[in-house]
Design a protein around this motif. Structure first.
Motif, PDB file in Angstrom:
ATOM      1  N   THR A 112     109.085 -10.954 -22.958  1.00  3.55           N
ATOM      2  CA  THR A 112     110.211 -11.706 -22.424  1.00  3.55           C
ATOM      3  C   THR A 112     111.472 -11.353 -23.219  1.00  3.55           C
ATOM      4  OG1 THR A 112     109.713 -13.568 -23.895  1.00  3.55           O
ATOM      5  CG2 THR A 112     108.818 -13.673 -21.663  1.00  3.55           C
ATOM      6  N   LEU A 113     112.622 -11.696 -22.642  1.00  8.29           N
ATOM      7  CA  LEU A 113     113.901 -11.583 -23.340  1.00  8.29           C
ATOM      8  C   LEU A 113     114.709 -12.855 -23.107  1.00  8.29           C
ATOM      9  CD1 LEU A 113     115.038  -7.933 -22.511  1.00  8.29           C
ATOM     10  CD2 LEU A 113     114.362  -8.803 -24.753  1.00  8.29           C
ATOM     11  N   ALA A 114     115.471 -13.230 -24.118  1.00 10.10           N
ATOM     12  CA  ALA A 114     116.401 -14.346 -23.999  1.00 10.10           C
ATOM     13  C   ALA A 114     117.782 -13.772 -23.728  1.00 10.10           C
ATOM     14  CB  ALA A 114     116.403 -15.163 -25.287  1.00 10.10           C
ATOM     15  N   VAL A 115     118.391 -14.165 -22.614  1.00 14.05           N
ATOM     16  CA  VAL A 115     119.639 -13.544 -22.182  1.00 14.05           C
ATOM     17  C   VAL A 115     120.677 -14.610 -21.839  1.00 14.05           C
ATOM     18  CG1 VAL A 115     118.464 -11.488 -21.312  1.00 14.05           C
ATOM     19  CG2 VAL A 115     118.875 -13.389 -19.759  1.00 14.05           C
ATOM     20  N   ARG A 116     121.943 -14.258 -22.072  1.00 15.87           N
ATOM     21  CA  ARG A 116     123.027 -15.133 -21.620  1.00 15.87           C
ATOM     22  C   ARG A 116     124.315 -14.344 -21.479  1.00 15.87           C
ATOM     23  NH1 ARG A 116     126.931 -18.496 -24.315  1.00 15.87           N
ATOM     24  NH2 ARG A 116     127.229 -18.038 -26.540  1.00 15.87           N
ATOM     25  N   VAL A 117     125.259 -14.939 -20.753  1.00 13.24           N
ATOM     26  CA  VAL A 117     126.609 -14.404 -20.587  1.00 13.24           C
ATOM     27  C   VAL A 117     127.559 -15.417 -21.216  1.00 13.24           C
ATOM     28  CG1 VAL A 117     128.391 -13.656 -18.972  1.00 13.24           C
ATOM     29  CG2 VAL A 117     125.963 -13.248 -18.440  1.00 13.24           C
ATOM     30  N   PRO A 118     128.171 -15.109 -22.359  1.00 16.08           N
ATOM     31  CA  PRO A 118     129.062 -16.072 -23.004  1.00 16.08           C
ATOM     32  C   PRO A 118     130.367 -16.220 -22.227  1.00 16.08           C
ATOM     33  CG  PRO A 118     129.144 -13.995 -24.162  1.00 16.08           C
ATOM     34  CD  PRO A 118     128.074 -13.838 -23.116  1.00 16.08           C
ATOM     35  N   SER A 119     131.031 -17.346 -22.437  1.00 15.56           N
ATOM     36  CA  SER A 119     132.285 -17.571 -21.719  1.00 15.56           C
ATOM     37  C   SER A 119     133.520 -17.336 -22.572  1.00 15.56           C
ATOM     38  CB  SER A 119     132.328 -19.000 -21.162  1.00 15.56           C
ATOM     39  OG  SER A 119     132.314 -19.960 -22.198  1.00 15.56           O
ATOM     40  N   HIS A 120     133.359 -17.159 -23.888  1.00 15.11           N
ATOM     41  CA  HIS A 120     134.532 -16.933 -24.737  1.00 15.11           C
ATOM     42  C   HIS A 120     135.177 -15.603 -24.356  1.00 15.11           C
ATOM     43  CE1 HIS A 120     137.085 -16.476 -28.223  1.00 15.11           C
ATOM     44  NE2 HIS A 120     136.738 -17.677 -28.667  1.00 15.11           N
ATOM     45  N   PRO A 121     136.485 -15.586 -24.097  1.00 22.94           N
ATOM     46  CA  PRO A 121     137.126 -14.333 -23.647  1.00 22.94           C
ATOM     47  C   PRO A 121     137.012 -13.198 -24.653  1.00 22.94           C
ATOM     48  CG  PRO A 121     138.764 -16.032 -24.120  1.00 22.94           C
ATOM     49  CD  PRO A 121     137.436 -16.708 -24.118  1.00 22.94           C
ATOM     50  N   LEU A 122     137.049 -13.487 -25.951  1.00 22.86           N
ATOM     51  CA  LEU A 122     136.912 -12.417 -26.941  1.00 22.86           C
ATOM     52  C   LEU A 122     135.501 -11.860 -26.965  1.00 22.86           C
ATOM     53  CD1 LEU A 122     139.011 -13.535 -30.049  1.00 22.86           C
ATOM     54  CD2 LEU A 122     139.496 -11.699 -28.422  1.00 22.86           C
ATOM     55  N   ALA A 123     134.504 -12.735 -26.820  1.00 18.58           N
ATOM     56  CA  ALA A 123     133.117 -12.267 -26.779  1.00 18.58           C
ATOM     57  C   ALA A 123     132.911 -11.336 -25.590  1.00 18.58           C
ATOM     58  CB  ALA A 123     132.162 -13.451 -26.706  1.00 18.58           C
ATOM     59  N   LEU A 124     133.387 -11.747 -24.430  1.00 17.06           N
ATOM     60  CA  LEU A 124     133.228 -10.914 -23.237  1.00 17.06           C
ATOM     61  C   LEU A 124     133.985  -9.598 -23.381  1.00 17.06           C
ATOM     62  CD1 LEU A 124     133.545 -13.602 -20.420  1.00 17.06           C
ATOM     63  CD2 LEU A 124     131.495 -12.328 -21.059  1.00 17.06           C
ATOM     64  N   ALA A 125     135.185  -9.665 -23.929  1.00 17.23           N
ATOM     65  CA  ALA A 125     135.971  -8.441 -24.097  1.00 17.23           C
ATOM     66  C   ALA A 125     135.299  -7.484 -25.075  1.00 17.23           C
ATOM     67  CB  ALA A 125     137.377  -8.786 -24.580  1.00 17.23           C
ATOM     68  N   LEU A 126     134.713  -8.013 -26.146  1.00 16.27           N
ATOM     69  CA  LEU A 126     134.041  -7.171 -27.119  1.00 16.27           C
ATOM     70  C   LEU A 126     132.806  -6.514 -26.518  1.00 16.27           C
ATOM     71  CD1 LEU A 126     133.567  -6.052 -29.939  1.00 16.27           C
ATOM     72  CD2 LEU A 126     132.451  -8.210 -30.541  1.00 16.27           C
ATOM     73  N   ILE A 127     132.012  -7.277 -25.792  1.00 14.47           N
ATOM     74  CA  ILE A 127     130.790  -6.724 -25.186  1.00 14.47           C
ATOM     75  C   ILE A 127     131.158  -5.639 -24.182  1.00 14.47           C
ATOM     76  CG2 ILE A 127     128.756  -7.263 -23.795  1.00 14.47           C
ATOM     77  CD1 ILE A 127     128.942 -10.131 -25.038  1.00 14.47           C
ATOM     78  N   ARG A 128     132.204  -5.879 -23.405  1.00 18.47           N
ATOM     79  CA  ARG A 128     132.637  -4.859 -22.434  1.00 18.47           C
ATOM     80  C   ARG A 128     133.152  -3.618 -23.152  1.00 18.47           C
ATOM     81  NH1 ARG A 128     135.269  -9.548 -19.493  1.00 18.47           N
ATOM     82  NH2 ARG A 128     133.796 -10.096 -17.842  1.00 18.47           N
ATOM     83  N   ALA A 129     133.922  -3.817 -24.210  1.00 16.29           N
ATOM     84  CA  ALA A 129     134.476  -2.672 -24.935  1.00 16.29           C
ATOM     85  C   ALA A 129     133.379  -1.860 -25.610  1.00 16.29           C
ATOM     86  CB  ALA A 129     135.480  -3.161 -25.981  1.00 16.29           C
ATOM     87  N   ALA A 130     132.364  -2.545 -26.133  1.00 18.55           N
ATOM     88  CA  ALA A 130     131.259  -1.842 -26.790  1.00 18.55           C
ATOM     89  C   ALA A 130     130.396  -1.108 -25.775  1.00 18.55           C
ATOM     90  CB  ALA A 130     130.417  -2.827 -27.599  1.00 18.55           C
ATOM     91  N   GLY A 131     130.264  -1.669 -24.582  1.00 22.03           N
ATOM     92  CA  GLY A 131     129.456  -1.031 -23.545  1.00 22.03           C
ATOM     93  C   GLY A 131     127.963  -1.083 -23.813  1.00 22.03           C
ATOM     94  N   VAL A 132     127.538  -2.041 -24.653  1.00 26.18           N
ATOM     95  CA  VAL A 132     126.125  -2.181 -24.990  1.00 26.18           C
ATOM     96  C   VAL A 132     125.757  -3.665 -24.951  1.00 26.18           C
ATOM     97  CG1 VAL A 132     126.126  -0.139 -26.456  1.00 26.18           C
ATOM     98  CG2 VAL A 132     126.545  -2.379 -27.488  1.00 26.18           C
ATOM     99  N   PRO A 133     124.489  -3.981 -24.674  1.00 25.66           N
ATOM    100  CA  PRO A 133     124.050  -5.370 -24.836  1.00 25.66           C
ATOM    101  C   PRO A 133     124.075  -5.733 -26.309  1.00 25.66           C
ATOM    102  CG  PRO A 133     122.176  -3.945 -24.393  1.00 25.66           C
ATOM    103  CD  PRO A 133     123.402  -3.100 -24.236  1.00 25.66           C
ATOM    104  N   VAL A 134     124.485  -6.946 -26.609  1.00 20.04           N
ATOM    105  CA  VAL A 134     124.666  -7.362 -28.004  1.00 20.04           C
ATOM    106  C   VAL A 134     123.683  -8.471 -28.355  1.00 20.04           C
ATOM    107  CG1 VAL A 134     126.277  -8.340 -29.685  1.00 20.04           C
ATOM    108  CG2 VAL A 134     127.090  -6.680 -27.997  1.00 20.04           C
ATOM    109  N   ALA A 135     122.763  -8.174 -29.280  1.00 18.59           N
ATOM    110  CA  ALA A 135     121.845  -9.184 -29.804  1.00 18.59           C
ATOM    111  C   ALA A 135     122.576  -9.960 -30.880  1.00 18.59           C
ATOM    112  CB  ALA A 135     120.598  -8.524 -30.377  1.00 18.59           C
ATOM    113  N   ALA A 136     122.570 -11.294 -30.786  1.00 15.87           N
ATOM    114  CA  ALA A 136     123.392 -12.064 -31.713  1.00 15.87           C
ATOM    115  C   ALA A 136     122.846 -13.469 -31.940  1.00 15.87           C
ATOM    116  CB  ALA A 136     124.832 -12.150 -31.202  1.00 15.87           C
ATOM    117  N   PRO A 137     122.233 -13.702 -33.103  1.00 21.42           N
ATOM    118  CA  PRO A 137     121.979 -15.068 -33.527  1.00 21.42           C
ATOM    119  C   PRO A 137     123.252 -15.638 -34.164  1.00 21.42           C
ATOM    120  CG  PRO A 137     121.212 -13.591 -35.213  1.00 21.42           C
ATOM    121  CD  PRO A 137     121.793 -12.727 -34.100  1.00 21.42           C
TER     122      PRO A 137
END
Length: 324
Positions: A112-137
Protein backbone atom coordinates in the motif's frame (compact mmCIF):
# COMPACT_ATOMS: atom_id res chain seq x y z
CA UNK A 1 24.59 24.31 6.97
CA UNK A 2 20.86 24.31 6.31
CA UNK A 3 19.85 27.00 3.80
CA UNK A 4 16.74 29.09 4.45
CA UNK A 5 15.06 29.65 1.11
CA UNK A 6 12.56 32.34 0.23
CA UNK A 7 9.33 31.47 -1.60
CA UNK A 8 10.87 32.85 -4.81
CA UNK A 9 13.72 30.31 -4.52
CA UNK A 10 11.60 27.23 -5.14
CA UNK A 11 13.62 26.33 -8.25
CA UNK A 12 16.67 25.93 -6.01
CA UNK A 13 14.68 23.76 -3.61
CA UNK A 14 13.43 21.65 -6.52
CA UNK A 15 16.99 21.05 -7.75
CA UNK A 16 17.99 19.90 -4.26
CA UNK A 17 15.06 17.45 -4.10
CA UNK A 18 15.82 15.99 -7.52
CA UNK A 19 19.44 15.63 -6.43
CA UNK A 20 18.48 13.41 -3.48
CA UNK A 21 18.75 16.13 -0.81
CA UNK A 22 16.25 16.78 1.99
CA UNK A 23 14.17 19.96 1.92
CA UNK A 24 11.66 21.03 4.58
CA UNK A 25 8.64 22.90 3.26
CA UNK A 26 5.33 24.26 4.56
CA UNK A 27 2.04 22.49 4.10
CA UNK A 28 -1.34 23.57 5.39
CA UNK A 29 -0.89 21.16 8.31
CA UNK A 30 2.75 21.23 9.52
CA UNK A 31 6.18 21.58 7.88
CA UNK A 32 7.12 18.41 6.02
CA UNK A 33 10.60 16.95 5.53
CA UNK A 34 10.66 16.25 1.82
CA UNK A 35 12.62 13.71 -0.22
CA UNK A 36 12.25 12.40 -3.76
CA UNK A 37 10.00 9.39 -3.11
CA UNK A 38 11.59 7.51 -6.03
CA UNK A 39 15.10 7.52 -4.53
CA UNK A 40 15.71 4.96 -1.81
CA UNK A 41 18.81 6.67 -0.42
CA UNK A 42 16.95 9.99 -0.14
CA UNK A 43 14.07 8.29 1.67
CA UNK A 44 16.53 6.54 4.00
CA UNK A 45 18.07 9.94 4.74
CA UNK A 46 14.68 11.12 6.04
CA UNK A 47 14.69 8.41 8.71
CA UNK A 48 18.32 9.18 9.50
CA UNK A 49 17.77 12.93 9.85
CA UNK A 50 14.74 12.46 12.08
CA UNK A 51 16.36 9.76 14.19
CA UNK A 52 13.20 7.77 13.47
CA UNK A 53 13.49 4.37 15.16
CA UNK A 54 11.24 2.46 12.73
CA UNK A 55 10.64 2.47 9.01
CA UNK A 56 7.06 3.67 9.30
CA UNK A 57 5.36 4.33 5.95
CA UNK A 58 5.80 7.90 4.76
CA UNK A 59 3.07 10.00 3.18
CA UNK A 60 3.75 10.73 -0.48
CA UNK A 61 2.70 14.18 -1.69
CA UNK A 62 1.52 14.93 -5.22
CA UNK A 63 0.54 18.02 -7.21
CA UNK A 64 -2.92 16.73 -8.13
CA UNK A 65 -5.30 13.78 -7.89
CA UNK A 66 -4.31 12.24 -11.22
CA UNK A 67 -0.65 12.12 -10.18
CA UNK A 68 -1.52 10.51 -6.84
CA UNK A 69 -3.85 7.94 -8.35
CA UNK A 70 -1.21 7.01 -10.95
CA UNK A 71 0.68 5.33 -8.06
CA UNK A 72 -2.25 3.65 -6.27
CA UNK A 73 -5.51 1.91 -7.15
CA UNK A 74 -8.44 4.12 -6.08
CA UNK A 75 -12.01 2.92 -5.60
CA UNK A 76 -15.18 5.00 -5.74
CA UNK A 77 -14.78 6.00 -2.08
CA UNK A 78 -11.29 7.30 -2.75
CA UNK A 79 -12.43 9.25 -5.79
CA UNK A 80 -15.31 10.80 -3.86
CA UNK A 81 -13.04 11.79 -0.96
CA UNK A 82 -10.42 13.22 -3.31
CA UNK A 83 -13.10 15.31 -5.02
CA UNK A 84 -14.32 16.56 -1.65
CA UNK A 85 -11.06 17.17 0.24
CA UNK A 86 -8.10 17.41 -2.18
CA UNK A 87 -6.15 19.55 -2.17
CA UNK A 88 -6.28 19.37 1.61
CA UNK A 89 -5.26 17.61 4.84
CA UNK A 90 -6.52 14.10 4.05
CA UNK A 91 -4.21 11.13 3.45
CA UNK A 92 -5.58 7.96 1.83
CA UNK A 93 -3.97 4.54 2.24
CA UNK A 94 -4.62 2.55 -0.95
CA UNK A 95 -3.21 -0.49 -2.79
CA UNK A 96 0.03 0.28 -4.57
CA UNK A 97 0.01 -0.12 -8.36
CA UNK A 98 2.43 -2.72 -9.69
CA UNK A 99 3.69 -0.01 -12.04
CA UNK A 100 4.41 2.46 -9.22
CA UNK A 101 7.79 4.16 -9.31
CA UNK A 102 7.71 5.02 -5.60
CA UNK A 103 10.65 3.42 -3.78
CA UNK A 104 9.66 0.50 -1.57
CA UNK A 105 11.19 2.12 1.50
CA UNK A 106 8.75 5.05 1.27
CA UNK A 107 5.90 2.58 1.77
CA UNK A 108 7.83 0.54 4.36
CA UNK A 109 7.80 -2.44 2.01
CA UNK A 110 4.03 -2.78 2.16
CA UNK A 111 1.67 -3.33 -0.78
CA UNK A 112 0.00 0.00 0.00
CA UNK A 113 0.94 3.68 -0.22
CA UNK A 114 -0.23 6.68 1.77
CA UNK A 115 -0.97 9.54 -0.62
CA UNK A 116 -2.28 13.09 -0.45
CA UNK A 117 -2.44 16.37 -2.35
CA UNK A 118 -1.57 19.30 -0.04
CA UNK A 119 -3.38 22.60 -0.37
CA UNK A 120 -0.57 24.97 0.65
CA UNK A 121 0.39 26.95 -2.49
CA UNK A 122 4.13 26.71 -1.77
CA UNK A 123 3.94 22.95 -1.25
CA UNK A 124 2.11 22.49 -4.54
CA UNK A 125 4.48 24.83 -6.36
CA UNK A 126 7.52 23.00 -5.00
CA UNK A 127 6.19 19.55 -5.94
CA UNK A 128 5.37 20.78 -9.45
CA UNK A 129 8.77 22.43 -9.83
CA UNK A 130 10.58 19.31 -8.64
CA UNK A 131 8.55 17.09 -10.97
CA UNK A 132 8.77 14.17 -8.54
CA UNK A 133 6.51 12.68 -5.86
CA UNK A 134 7.67 13.93 -2.48
CA UNK A 135 7.76 11.65 0.58
CA UNK A 136 7.42 13.85 3.64
CA UNK A 137 6.81 13.16 7.31
CA UNK A 138 6.79 16.08 9.75
CA UNK A 139 10.08 18.02 9.74
CA UNK A 140 11.17 17.37 13.31
CA UNK A 141 13.34 14.97 15.26
CA UNK A 142 11.47 11.78 16.13
CA UNK A 143 9.44 12.15 19.30
CA UNK A 144 9.50 15.95 19.27
CA UNK A 145 6.58 18.28 18.65
CA UNK A 146 5.63 18.74 15.00
CA UNK A 147 6.89 22.01 13.50
CA UNK A 148 4.61 24.78 12.26
CA UNK A 149 7.29 27.44 11.55
CA UNK A 150 10.76 27.41 9.94
CA UNK A 151 12.28 28.13 13.37
CA UNK A 152 10.71 24.93 14.70
CA UNK A 153 12.29 22.99 11.84
CA UNK A 154 15.72 24.45 12.49
CA UNK A 155 15.46 23.73 16.21
CA UNK A 156 15.70 20.02 15.48
CA UNK A 157 17.13 19.65 11.99
CA UNK A 158 19.61 22.48 11.42
CA UNK A 159 22.70 20.97 9.82
CA UNK A 160 20.90 17.68 9.11
CA UNK A 161 19.02 18.77 5.98
CA UNK A 162 19.90 20.83 2.93
CA UNK A 163 17.25 23.54 3.15
CA UNK A 164 13.97 24.78 4.54
CA UNK A 165 11.52 26.83 2.48
CA UNK A 166 10.25 29.71 4.61
CA UNK A 167 6.50 29.89 4.13
CA UNK A 168 5.67 31.39 7.50
CA UNK A 169 3.42 29.63 10.03
CA UNK A 170 1.15 26.76 8.96
CA UNK A 171 -2.62 27.27 8.96
CA UNK A 172 -3.98 23.99 10.33
CA UNK A 173 -1.21 23.13 12.78
CA UNK A 174 -2.06 19.43 13.11
CA UNK A 175 -1.17 16.59 10.77
CA UNK A 176 -3.43 15.29 8.03
CA UNK A 177 -6.19 12.79 8.71
CA UNK A 178 -5.11 9.30 7.58
CA UNK A 179 -7.81 6.95 6.28
CA UNK A 180 -7.16 3.32 5.33
CA UNK A 181 -9.30 2.27 2.35
CA UNK A 182 -7.86 -1.20 1.71
CA UNK A 183 -11.15 -2.81 2.75
CA UNK A 184 -13.58 -1.25 5.21
CA UNK A 185 -12.69 2.40 5.74
CA UNK A 186 -10.69 2.78 8.97
CA UNK A 187 -9.47 6.00 10.54
CA UNK A 188 -5.77 5.48 11.31
CA UNK A 189 -5.07 9.02 12.51
CA UNK A 190 -7.43 11.93 13.23
CA UNK A 191 -6.25 15.19 11.75
CA UNK A 192 -7.14 18.17 9.63
CA UNK A 193 -10.30 16.68 8.10
CA UNK A 194 -12.83 15.66 10.79
CA UNK A 195 -14.12 12.10 10.76
CA UNK A 196 -17.66 13.47 10.58
CA UNK A 197 -16.88 15.26 7.34
CA UNK A 198 -15.49 12.02 5.86
CA UNK A 199 -18.58 10.09 6.96
CA UNK A 200 -20.79 12.67 5.27
CA UNK A 201 -19.18 11.63 1.98
CA UNK A 202 -18.72 7.82 2.25
CA UNK A 203 -20.74 6.74 5.29
CA UNK A 204 -19.59 5.34 8.60
CA UNK A 205 -15.89 4.69 9.06
CA UNK A 206 -14.23 2.41 11.60
CA UNK A 207 -11.80 3.30 14.33
CA UNK A 208 -8.78 1.06 14.85
CA UNK A 209 -8.41 -1.21 17.84
CA UNK A 210 -5.70 -0.34 20.35
CA UNK A 211 -2.33 -1.65 19.17
CA UNK A 212 -2.22 -4.45 21.75
CA UNK A 213 -5.72 -5.66 20.93
CA UNK A 214 -5.10 -5.48 17.20
CA UNK A 215 -1.93 -7.55 17.55
CA UNK A 216 -3.77 -10.12 19.67
CA UNK A 217 -6.65 -10.45 17.21
CA UNK A 218 -4.57 -9.84 14.06
CA UNK A 219 -7.66 -8.18 12.67
CA UNK A 220 -6.05 -5.12 11.07
CA UNK A 221 -3.40 -4.62 8.42
CA UNK A 222 -2.53 -1.05 9.21
CA UNK A 223 1.12 -0.20 8.57
CA UNK A 224 3.58 -1.51 11.12
CA UNK A 225 0.87 -2.76 13.49
CA UNK A 226 1.71 -6.44 13.75
CA UNK A 227 4.81 -8.14 15.10
CA UNK A 228 5.00 -10.57 12.15
CA UNK A 229 5.09 -8.07 9.33
CA UNK A 230 7.15 -7.19 6.29
CA UNK A 231 7.62 -10.97 6.02
CA UNK A 232 8.62 -12.79 2.83
CA UNK A 233 7.20 -16.24 2.07
CA UNK A 234 10.48 -17.97 2.93
CA UNK A 235 11.43 -18.21 6.62
CA UNK A 236 14.07 -15.71 7.77
CA UNK A 237 17.11 -16.58 9.92
CA UNK A 238 18.86 -13.65 11.59
CA UNK A 239 22.45 -13.20 12.74
CA UNK A 240 23.90 -15.64 10.22
CA UNK A 241 27.59 -16.42 10.80
CA UNK A 242 27.55 -19.08 8.07
CA UNK A 243 25.21 -20.03 5.28
CA UNK A 244 24.13 -23.27 3.58
CA UNK A 245 23.67 -23.99 -0.09
CA UNK A 246 19.89 -24.27 0.40
CA UNK A 247 19.72 -20.74 1.84
CA UNK A 248 19.45 -17.32 0.21
CA UNK A 249 21.74 -14.72 1.77
CA UNK A 250 20.96 -11.12 2.61
CA UNK A 251 24.50 -9.80 2.86
CA UNK A 252 25.91 -6.78 4.66
CA UNK A 253 29.56 -6.37 3.79
CA UNK A 254 31.61 -9.23 2.35
CA UNK A 255 29.14 -12.07 1.67
CA UNK A 256 29.44 -15.35 3.53
CA UNK A 257 30.45 -18.14 1.12
CA UNK A 258 28.19 -20.98 0.05
CA UNK A 259 24.72 -19.41 -0.36
CA UNK A 260 22.29 -20.49 -3.04
CA UNK A 261 21.83 -16.85 -4.06
CA UNK A 262 22.92 -13.49 -2.62
CA UNK A 263 21.48 -9.98 -2.38
CA UNK A 264 23.89 -7.31 -1.17
CA UNK A 265 22.47 -4.64 1.14
CA UNK A 266 25.73 -2.70 1.15
CA UNK A 267 29.17 -3.99 0.28
CA UNK A 268 30.62 -0.89 1.99
CA UNK A 269 28.54 -1.55 5.14
CA UNK A 270 26.82 1.81 4.68
CA UNK A 271 23.62 1.85 6.74
CA UNK A 272 21.84 4.38 4.55
CA UNK A 273 22.50 2.26 1.46
CA UNK A 274 21.39 -0.85 3.37
CA UNK A 275 18.16 0.82 4.47
CA UNK A 276 17.42 1.89 0.91
CA UNK A 277 17.95 -1.69 -0.33
CA UNK A 278 16.25 -3.60 2.51
CA UNK A 279 12.74 -4.21 1.20
CA UNK A 280 13.86 -4.72 -2.39
CA UNK A 281 16.40 -7.26 -1.10
CA UNK A 282 13.84 -9.27 0.87
CA UNK A 283 11.50 -9.35 -2.12
CA UNK A 284 14.25 -10.29 -4.55
CA UNK A 285 15.55 -13.13 -2.36
CA UNK A 286 12.04 -14.39 -1.72
CA UNK A 287 11.33 -14.61 -5.45
CA UNK A 288 14.71 -16.02 -6.48
CA UNK A 289 14.82 -18.37 -3.49
CA UNK A 290 11.44 -19.79 -4.40
CA UNK A 291 12.48 -20.15 -8.04
CA UNK A 292 15.59 -22.10 -7.00
CA UNK A 293 13.80 -24.18 -4.36
CA UNK A 294 15.77 -22.72 -1.44
CA UNK A 295 14.58 -23.29 2.11
CA UNK A 296 15.00 -19.90 3.81
CA UNK A 297 16.71 -16.50 3.87
CA UNK A 298 19.79 -16.09 6.06
CA UNK A 299 20.59 -12.53 7.14
CA UNK A 300 24.06 -11.33 8.10
CA UNK A 301 24.26 -9.15 11.24
CA UNK A 302 23.60 -5.43 10.83
CA UNK A 303 24.83 -2.98 13.50
CA UNK A 304 22.04 -1.66 15.74
CA UNK A 305 23.11 1.99 15.82
CA UNK A 306 21.61 4.78 13.72
CA UNK A 307 19.56 3.48 10.81
CA UNK A 308 20.64 -0.02 11.84
CA UNK A 309 18.02 0.09 14.61
CA UNK A 310 15.24 0.53 12.04
CA UNK A 311 16.75 -2.12 9.74
CA UNK A 312 16.91 -4.63 12.59
CA UNK A 313 13.37 -3.78 13.68
CA UNK A 314 12.05 -4.70 10.23
CA UNK A 315 14.22 -7.82 10.00
CA UNK A 316 12.97 -9.00 13.40
CA UNK A 317 9.39 -8.54 12.20
CA UNK A 318 10.19 -10.45 9.02
CA UNK A 319 11.64 -13.31 11.09
CA UNK A 320 8.87 -13.39 13.73
CA UNK A 321 6.63 -16.51 14.00
CA UNK A 322 3.84 -16.33 11.45
CA UNK A 323 0.18 -16.30 12.51
CA UNK A 324 -1.49 -19.67 12.19
Amino acid sequence: MTAILRPDELDRAAVLLRGGELVAFPTETVYGLGADARQGRAVAAVFEAKGRPHFNPLICHFPDTDAAFAEVVPDERARALAAAFWPGPLTLVLPRRVTSGIDLLAGAGLDTLAVRVPSHPLALALIRAAGVPVAAPSANRSGQVSPTTPAHVLDGLAGRIAAVVDGGPCDVGVESTVLDLQASAVLLRPGGVPAEAIEAVIGRIGRPLPRSAAEASRSLRSPGLMVSHYAPSLPVRLGAADVAAEEALLAFGAPLPGAGTVFQLSAARDLREAAANLFAGLRALDAEGARRGLSRIAVMPVPAHGLGAAINDRLERAAAPRPG
